[in-house]
Design an enzyme around this catalytic site. Structure first.
Site, PDB file in Angstrom:
ATOM      1  N   GLU A 217       0.834  -1.205   0.000  1.00 29.37           N
ATOM      2  CA  GLU A 217       0.000   0.000   0.000  1.00 29.37           C
ATOM      3  C   GLU A 217       0.872   1.260   0.000  1.00 29.37           C
ATOM      4  O   GLU A 217       1.826   1.372   0.773  1.00 29.37           O
ATOM      5  CB  GLU A 217      -0.871  -0.038   1.260  1.00 29.37           C
ATOM      6  CG  GLU A 217      -1.717   1.167   1.528  1.00 29.37           C
ATOM      7  CD  GLU A 217      -2.512   1.038   2.822  1.00 29.37           C
ATOM      8  OE1 GLU A 217      -3.434   1.842   3.036  1.00 29.37           O
ATOM      9  OE2 GLU A 217      -2.201   0.130   3.629  1.00 29.37           O
TER      10      GLU A 217
ATOM     11  N   LYS B 208      -8.931   2.288  -2.308  1.00 28.76           N
ATOM     12  CA  LYS B 208      -9.231   1.672  -1.007  1.00 28.76           C
ATOM     13  C   LYS B 208     -10.614   2.108  -0.532  1.00 28.76           C
ATOM     14  O   LYS B 208     -10.957   3.296  -0.547  1.00 28.76           O
ATOM     15  CB  LYS B 208      -8.158   2.081   0.002  1.00 28.76           C
ATOM     16  CG  LYS B 208      -8.245   1.392   1.347  1.00 28.76           C
ATOM     17  CD  LYS B 208      -7.061   1.810   2.223  1.00 28.76           C
ATOM     18  CE  LYS B 208      -7.037   1.115   3.569  1.00 28.76           C
ATOM     19  NZ  LYS B 208      -5.853   1.518   4.367  1.00 28.76           N
TER      20      LYS B 208
ATOM     21  N   CYS C 297      -5.321  -3.474   2.386  1.00 29.57           N
ATOM     22  CA  CYS C 297      -5.191  -3.477   3.842  1.00 29.57           C
ATOM     23  C   CYS C 297      -6.521  -3.612   4.586  1.00 29.57           C
ATOM     24  O   CYS C 297      -7.079  -4.693   4.705  1.00 29.57           O
ATOM     25  CB  CYS C 297      -4.433  -2.225   4.278  1.00 29.57           C
ATOM     26  SG  CYS C 297      -3.562  -2.384   5.861  1.00 29.57           S
TER      27      CYS C 297
ATOM     28  N   ILE D  17      19.134  -1.543  34.007  1.00 29.91           N
ATOM     29  CA  ILE D  17      18.618  -2.449  32.981  1.00 29.91           C
ATOM     30  C   ILE D  17      18.165  -1.694  31.729  1.00 29.91           C
ATOM     31  O   ILE D  17      18.402  -2.137  30.601  1.00 29.91           O
ATOM     32  CB  ILE D  17      17.463  -3.308  33.549  1.00 29.91           C
ATOM     33  CG1 ILE D  17      17.043  -4.391  32.563  1.00 29.91           C
ATOM     34  CG2 ILE D  17      16.282  -2.446  33.964  1.00 29.91           C
ATOM     35  CD1 ILE D  17      18.070  -5.462  32.350  1.00 29.91           C
ATOM     36  N   ASP D  18      17.533  -0.528  31.911  1.00 32.36           N
ATOM     37  CA  ASP D  18      16.986   0.181  30.745  1.00 32.36           C
ATOM     38  C   ASP D  18      18.075   0.689  29.819  1.00 32.36           C
ATOM     39  O   ASP D  18      17.998   0.515  28.598  1.00 32.36           O
ATOM     40  CB  ASP D  18      16.111   1.349  31.207  1.00 32.36           C
ATOM     41  CG  ASP D  18      14.912   0.901  32.020  1.00 32.36           C
ATOM     42  OD1 ASP D  18      14.290  -0.098  31.640  1.00 32.36           O
ATOM     43  OD2 ASP D  18      14.612   1.541  33.043  1.00 32.36           O
TER      44      ASP D  18
END
Length: 573
Positions: free
Chosen positions: A41, A115, A151, A306-307
């Protein structure tokens, strides 16, 4: 008929570049002996073009490029690709714009299809730009009748919980079958969302079996702003067998013979774990955002948490470790292990890391600001703890340093905050929110941990020489380290509790009362906690409106698809 499904990665607005890529793929399809090749598309202009469609000259450029592409490159093959078209045919003064598919063969246009179902929910806003079509279109290729759809014509909102939007709308699939289609092709630009691809497969299979036809779908691939498109082309036989499946998160051409006697093929959508698909989506999103906006390198603050560790790993996978700089920014309350863990991450990833202590500038800022506070008869910074002003000052100094390094080096700053923090405002405007791309902003804290553990367990598959995330970063209690002995859970519920409340409130849109009733008896889900989390989420909307653009990977992200007012008086019942 030999059908080629070409999942391409367009850059929005780069009409000449996208046309060249389509032409190259057409030649590749010819080399593969294809009778017909179908592109996604709006492949010519890229999806979503948004207000570019309204800019003078844009529509004409698309129309001119479409004509040239069809005339010059459709010799010996049927080419079907997406482009915006003027409804009236008048490019300079259109009565409307259609989201269209054009079919060419031998330099001649066989027809075009507009569409019919235009999604207007979440990130979609197609009613703003497009006029819906009102007719079915079929084309003949090698004695096979192909029906064109785009779509949402197939999904009808079923994949996203918005089927009610089309309860009174005509069924484009049924009408194209009535027009004689033996094969339905769907050109799509459907963004990746965790868990959505299996729903798409189910919908495609249902259409094939209900109508007794072949159904083939090709989806855009690549990152465009906050959206990531996963490709995953597919074709289903009338009996429901999956007879062709393209890979995810990469450009590819999938060939399928129609009709076919072959059985089902392995489906990467169902064989790949959520963690793997999430990793590949985020890596692709970072890589394409940088490539399409002109950034060749990135930098980020490395705290040892951790991030920042997961963000660094994703950046290195996307751009290469030599193009990523880590900056350790220890402050007055930083622990020794946060500094060592930051360098451990950098060493594991093979990226450079430098240290810029903020204590000297922090002390200077305090000495400058304190006299002003005294004149206002307000407490000095740090005079009593916790002190939000003092904490935010540290974060803003770090953000200022990162932006200065960005200005000098030309590297984009990646922010490292996750969805849990962004939801409840556990982040600082003009501090840790500084940057050009928020990589983890649609991942809750628990998902960050899941992704970290998966990357460590599949390091080689991810392209890492060794597990990228230190065990210490995974095991230690999360902390912003902006005051002595601080942890996230000093002021937030346990992340298991917080993330569940946020999932229900933000993604499922449940009320406070519904969440309290549904979670009754579960530890941590008391009424006071639920209402406090919701209140923090509502109050933090002003921060999110000023946040860096972030990659969307869930059904509801804090971005263009969630449009909440800032000044509002609604209280969840």
């Amino acid at each position: 008929m030999r059908l080629a499904l070409a999942q391409t990665n367009p850059t929005v607005g780069d009409i000449a570049g996208n046309a060249a890529a389509i032409a190259k793929s057409i030649e590749h399809a010819k080399d593969q002996g294809a009778d017909c090749v179908v592109f996604p598309e709006l492949a010519l202009c890229g999806y979503p073009p948004r207000d570019l469609l309204l800019q003078g000259g844009f529509l004409r450029a698309c129309v001119d490029a479409a004509k040239e592409l069809g005339k010059k490159h459709s010799s010996g093959i049927t080419v079907i690709f997406g482009s915006p078209l003027p409804v009236s045919g008048n490019v300079d003064s259109p009565d409307g714009i259609a989201n269209s598919l054009l079919a060419y063969r031998g330099g001649q246009m066989l027809g075009y299809y507009d569409k019919r179902l235009l999604p207007t929910y979440d990130i979609f806003d197609e009613d703003r730009y497009f006029t819906p079509g009102n007719r079915a279109l079929v084309v003949e290729v090698g004695g096979v009748t192909i029906g064109l759809t785009i779509c949402e014509d197939l999904w009808k909102g079923e994949d996203a919980g918005f089927a009610s939007h089309y309860s009174d709308a005509p069924d484009p699939v049924a009408q194209v079958v009535q027009a004689g289609a033996q094969v339905i092709v769907s050109a799509s630009a459907s963004p990746f969302v965790l868990g959505k691809s299996p729903r798409h497969r189910t919908i495609l299979k249902k259409h094939a079996m209900n109508h007794g036809v072949y159904v083939a779908s090709v989806n855009q691939v690549g990152g465009n702003d906050e959206l990531v498109f996963d490709g995953h082309a597919a074709a289903f036989a009338p009996n429901g067998d999956l007879i062709a499946a393209g890979p995810g998160f990469e450009e590819a051409m999938t060939i399928v013979e129609l009709p076919t006697k072959s059985g089902s093929v392995t489906d990467p959508v169902t064989t790949k774990s959520d963690e793997e698909q999430l990793f590949r989506a985020l890596v692709l999103g970072v890589r394409d955002y940088c490539r399409k906006t002109g950034f060749k390198s990135a930098l980020l603050g490395l705290s040892g948490g951790i991030d920042s560790a997961v963000t660094a790993a994703l950046a290195c996978a996307a751009l290469g470790s030599s193009s990523v700089l880590g900056v350790a920014l220890p402050g007055p309350y930083s622990s020794e292990h946060s500094k060592s863990d930051a360098y451990d991450v950098a060493q594991r990833l093979g990226m450079k890391c430098i240290t810029v202590p903020i204590s000297p500038v922090f002390d200077g800022a305090v000495s400058t600001i304190d006299p002003a506070l005294v004149s206002l008869e307000a407490p000095k910074l740090g005079e009593r703890l916790p002190d939000l002003a003092e904490e935010n000052l540290q974060s803003r100094l770090r953000g200022t340093i990162l932006m200065a390094l960005s200005n000098r080096t030309g590297a984009i700053v990646l922010t490292t905050g996750n969805k849990s923090e962004l939801a409840v405002g556990y982040c600082t405007l003009y501090g840790d929110m500084n940057g050009g791309l928020a990589v983890l902003c649609d991942l809750t804290k628990n998902w960050v941990y899941r992704l970290a553990k998966w990357m460590n367990a599949h390091a080689r598959e991810c392209g890492f020489a060794a597990p990228p995330i230190p065990a210490a970063s995974i095991e230690k209690a999360p902390s912003a380290e902006l005051r002595p002995n601080q942890t996230d859970q000093d002021s937030l519920p346990a992340y298991d509790v917080l993330d569940e409340i946020l999932h229900r409130y933000v993604e499922r849109k449940q009320s406070a009362g519904d969440i309290i009733r549904d979670c009754s008896g579960r530890e941590g889900f008391d009424e006071a906690t639920v209402r406090r989390v919701i209140r923090l989420t509502d109050l933090s909307e002003y921060k999110r409106k000023q946040a860096a653009i972030g990659l969307k990977v869930t059904g509801v992200a804090f971005g263009s698809g969630r449009r909440m007012p800032i000044a509002q008086g609604w209280k969840s019942p």
